[in-house]
Design a protein around this motif. Structure first.
Motif, PDB file in Angstrom:
ATOM      1  N   UNK A   1       0.846  -1.199   0.000  1.00  0.00           N
ATOM      2  CA  UNK A   1       0.000   0.000   0.000  1.00  0.00           C
ATOM      3  C   UNK A   1       0.876   1.242   0.000  1.00  0.00           C
ATOM      4  N   UNK A   2       0.263   2.410  -0.223  1.00  0.00           N
ATOM      5  CA  UNK A   2       1.075   3.629  -0.276  1.00  0.00           C
ATOM      6  C   UNK A   2       1.848   3.895   1.009  1.00  0.00           C
ATOM      7  N   UNK A   3       1.264   3.592   2.159  1.00  0.00           N
ATOM      8  CA  UNK A   3       1.989   3.835   3.412  1.00  0.00           C
ATOM      9  C   UNK A   3       3.107   2.800   3.567  1.00  0.00           C
ATOM     10  N   UNK A   4       2.759   1.524   3.368  1.00  0.00           N
ATOM     11  CA  UNK A   4       3.750   0.454   3.541  1.00  0.00           C
ATOM     12  C   UNK A   4       4.939   0.598   2.591  1.00  0.00           C
ATOM     13  N   UNK A   5       4.665   0.979   1.360  1.00  0.00           N
ATOM     14  CA  UNK A   5       5.761   1.160   0.398  1.00  0.00           C
ATOM     15  C   UNK A   5       6.724   2.239   0.875  1.00  0.00           C
ATOM     16  N   UNK A   6       6.141   3.322   1.404  1.00  0.00           N
ATOM     17  CA  UNK A   6       6.998   4.419   1.883  1.00  0.00           C
ATOM     18  C   UNK A   6       7.772   4.011   3.130  1.00  0.00           C
ATOM     19  N   UNK A   7       7.110   3.283   4.009  1.00  0.00           N
ATOM     20  CA  UNK A   7       7.804   2.806   5.216  1.00  0.00           C
ATOM     21  C   UNK A   7       9.008   1.953   4.786  1.00  0.00           C
ATOM     22  N   UNK A   8       8.766   1.036   3.853  1.00  0.00           N
ATOM     23  CA  UNK A   8       9.839   0.138   3.406  1.00  0.00           C
ATOM     24  C   UNK A   8      10.973   0.938   2.767  1.00  0.00           C
ATOM     25  N   UNK A   9      10.614   1.919   1.969  1.00  0.00           N
ATOM     26  CA  UNK A   9      11.640   2.714   1.270  1.00  0.00           C
ATOM     27  C   UNK A   9      12.456   3.551   2.258  1.00  0.00           C
TER      28      UNK A   9
ATOM     29  N   UNK B   1       6.414  -3.757  11.258  1.00  0.00           N
ATOM     30  CA  UNK B   1       5.503  -2.617  11.083  1.00  0.00           C
ATOM     31  C   UNK B   1       4.365  -3.105  10.189  1.00  0.00           C
ATOM     32  N   UNK B   2       3.137  -2.991  10.685  1.00  0.00           N
ATOM     33  CA  UNK B   2       1.977  -3.413   9.895  1.00  0.00           C
ATOM     34  C   UNK B   2       1.306  -2.180   9.313  1.00  0.00           C
TER      35      UNK B   2
END
Ligand SMILES: NC(=O)c1ccc[n+]([C@@H]2O[C@H](COP(=O)([O-])OP(=O)(O)OC[C@H]3O[C@@H](n4cnc5c(N)ncnc54)[C@H](OP(=O)(O)O)[C@@H]3O)[C@@H](O)[C@H]2O)c1
Length: 290
Positions: A131-139, A196-197
Motif C-alpha cells: 500500500x502507499x503507506x507500507x511502500x513508503x515505510x519500506x523505502x 511494522x503493519x
C-alpha cells in the motif's frame, strides 16, 4: 512585512479534506483555499494563479498542499504542479504531497521505531508493504540501511515494490515475502527485531500466535486504527507500551508524532518558495524534529 500565508489545497477527492484544512490552520496558515475533485488537467491554471499573483520575493508566503485519499492521483497532481512552475523567473511556490496522510504517517512510523532501535542493519518485516503507506515505510527504512522484508499476500506484488525501491536506492536490502498464511508469517518473522503493519483498515495481518513464534522481536508498530487491528494484541492507543518484552505502538500511539510532522511540514513550506516535499523530504524534516 511578510504577506499572509496562503495554502492552496489541491485535493483529488470531490470534497477537500476537512482534516487537512484544520491542520493547515493549526500549523499557522492564515488562509486555506481548498479545491476538490482536482484533475491533472486543472492543475496548470491553479498553479498559475499561485505564481503570477505575488512577486518572487513574496512567493514563499504562498504554498500548495496536495491531498486526497488516492495517493497515485496525488502523485500525478504533484507532477503537474512541478511542470507548471517557472523557476527560471523565480516564479514557483513550495509544494507538499501528503495524499491519504501517506508521507507523514510513514515518516512517523519510522521515526517512532528509531526511538527504540538503531535502524541501520535492523531486520524488519513490513506487512501491508504494497500500500502507499507500507511502500513508503519500506523505502524510508531501506534508505536508513535496514534489512527489509516487504510482505504481501501475493509475493509478486511485494517483488514489484522491492524493484521500485531498488531503482531508487541502489544498495537497498529489500526482499519480497508472501505473508498471507500462518506458516508464511512465521517464516517471515524469523530473526526480525521490528515489525511494522501497514495493512488496510480493518485487516488483521498478524495474529497473536504467529507473532509469539518470533523470539527476536523487540518492537511492533501497527498503523491500522480500525478494528480488527493489524497486529493482534497491540492496542490502538499503545505508545511505547511493553507487552511480553516487545515495545508496541498502535495507530493512535503513532498519531501524535504524525501530527507534529504534518504541522511542521506545513510550516516549513512557508520558509522558501522552492521546496518539493515528498516522502524523503518529509522524513528528513521528521528526523530533525521528532
Ligand atoms: N494514523 C494515520 O494518520 C494514518 C494515515 C494514513 C493511513 N493510515 C493507516 O495506515 C494503513 C495503511 O494505509 P494504506 O492506505 O497504505 O493502506 P491500503 O492501501 O488500504 O492497504 C495496504 C495493503 O493492505 C493489504 N490488504 C488489503 N486488504 C487486506 C485484507 N483484507 N487482508 C489482508 N491484507 C489486506 C494490501 O496488500 P496485499 O494485497 O499486497 O496483501 C494492501 O496493499 C491503513 O490501516 C490506514 O488506515 C493511518
Amino acid at each position: 512585512m511578510d504577506k499572509k500565508k496562503i495554502l492552496i489545497q489541491l485535493d483529488s477527492d470531490p470534497q477537500p479534506s476537512v482534516f487537512d484544512r484544520v491542520v493547515a490552520i493549526d500549523a499557522g496558515t492564515d488562509e486555506v483555499f481548498s479545491y476538490g475533485g482536482v484533475r491533472p488537467e486543472r492543475v496548470r491554471d491553479l498553479v498559475h494563479g499561485a505564481i503570477f499573483t505575488r512577486g518572487p520575493k513574496d512567493l514563499k508566503s504562498t504554498a500548495i498542499f496536495i491531498g486526497g485519499s488516492d495517493v497515485t492521483a496525488g502523485e500525478k497532481l504533484l507532477e503537474e504542479a512541478r511542470r507548471h512552475m517557472l523557476p527560471q523567473f523565480g516564479l514557483r511556490v513550495s509544494v507538499l504531497l501528503d495524499a491519504n496522510g501517506a508521507n507523514t504517517t510513514a515518516a512517523a512510523a519510522v521515526r517512532v521505531a528509531s526511538r527504540h532501535l538503531e535502524l541501520k542493519g535492523v531486520p524488519v518485516l513490513v506487512l501491508g508493504g504494497t500500500g502507499p503507506v507500507g511502500q513508503r515505510v519500506a523505502r524510508l527504512l531501506a534508505r536508513e540501511g535496514a534489512d527489509v522484508r516487504v510482505g504481501s499476500r501475493q509475493r509478486a506484488r511485494a517483488e514489484k515494490v522491492c524493484e521500485s525501491i531498488r531503482a531508487k536506492i541502489a544498495d537497498a536490502h529489500v526482499e519480497p515475502v508472501a505473508s498471507g498464511t500462518s506458516a508464511e508469517l512465521q517464516a517471515d518473522l524469523k530473526g526480525r527485531t521490528l515489525v511494522i503493519a501497514a495493512g488496510a483498515a480493518s485487516a488483521l495481518l498478524l495474529p497473536r500466535a504467529d507473532r509469539a513464534s518470533c523470539t527476536t522481536l523487540k518492537s511492533a508498530i501497527d498503523l491500522n486504527a480500525v478494528p480488527p487491528l493489524g497486529i493482534e494484541g497491540v492496542e490502538v492507543t499503545d505508545k511505547a507500551k511493553e507487552r511480553d518484552g516487545v515495545i508496541c505502538y498502535g495507530a493512535i500511539g503513532v498519531g501524535d508524532t504524525k501530527m507534529k510532522i504534518h504541522k511542521a511540514a506545513i510550516a516549513k513550506l512557508f520558509e522558501s518558495n522552492d521546496q518539493i516535499m515528498d516522502a524523503e523530504e518529509v522524513y528528513a524534516l521528521a528526523t530533525s524534529i521528532a
